[in-house]
Write a protein that holds these residues in place. Structure first.
Motif, PDB file in Angstrom:
ATOM      1  N   TRP A 131       1.535  -3.477  -6.640  1.00 41.43           N
ATOM      2  CA  TRP A 131       0.645  -3.503  -5.480  1.00 41.43           C
ATOM      3  C   TRP A 131       0.462  -4.922  -4.949  1.00 41.43           C
ATOM      4  N   PHE A 191       0.863   1.062  -8.778  1.00 44.67           N
ATOM      5  CA  PHE A 191      -0.270   0.256  -8.317  1.00 44.67           C
ATOM      6  C   PHE A 191      -0.471  -0.942  -9.237  1.00 44.67           C
ATOM      7  N   ASN A 230       0.806  -1.217   0.000  1.00 48.58           N
ATOM      8  CA  ASN A 230       0.000   0.000   0.000  1.00 48.58           C
ATOM      9  C   ASN A 230       0.842   1.273   0.000  1.00 48.58           C
TER      10      ASN A 230
END
Length: 160
Positions: free
Chosen positions: A147, A143, A135
């Motif tokens: 992620w 992302f 995060n």
């Protein structure tokens, strides 16, 4: 100004808020409505922010801003944190506690304190191949690429 998440450029800044529990489908519907309303009215020094949001796995709230159009400022970021704090109170969850870890165990997402995760690593209940949620990513590009990754490829690797 709310726009679809997929329409934002990859260098858009993101913030990920991890819930201490999975939200119900009804809660997701309410949260999505509130998020869109917040983002539609979100601004920095009076200028509308080109932004979006999404919820993943009924647990992660992701807010993104196209910084090329208008950068999020201290006050606008503060207002988003207040919004998230209001969600915490309304749904009785933790969304801002960064001392917790979420990771996959098969098809399930497990949520543990950092100390518990460290113990699981020591006991070999999780491994360097365990998929964790990093995060700390800052952009949509990060992302998409970093992620959901093996623990060995994230900051979680220090526990192995």
């Amino acid at each position: 100004m709310y726009i679809p998440f997929e329409s934002l450029p990859e260098d858009s800044r993101i913030w990920i808020y991890q819930s201490s529990r999975k939200f119900s489908d009804d809660e997701i519907t309410e949260i999505e409505k509130d998020l869109v309303e917040f983002i539609t009215n979100w601004s920095a020094h009076g200028a509308s922010l080109e932004a979006s949001c999404q919820i993943k796995y009924n647990r992660f709230i992701i807010i993104a801003v196209n910084q090329e159009v208008q950068a999020a400022t201290g006050c606008s970021i503060d207002s988003s944190v207040v919004f998230i704090q209001n969600l915490e109170q309304k749904y009785e969850v933790d969304l801002l506690d960064k001392m917790n870890v979420a990771f996959k165990q098969g098809e399930f997402i497990t949520y543990k304190t950092l100390l518990d995760f460290k113990k699981l690593a020591k006991d070999k209940s999780v491994s360097e191949n365990t998929i964790v949620f990093n995060n700390l990513v800052n952009t949509i590009e990060e992302f998409n690429e970093c992620w959901e990754i093996p623990a060995s490829e994230s900051w979680h690797s220090r526990f192995f």
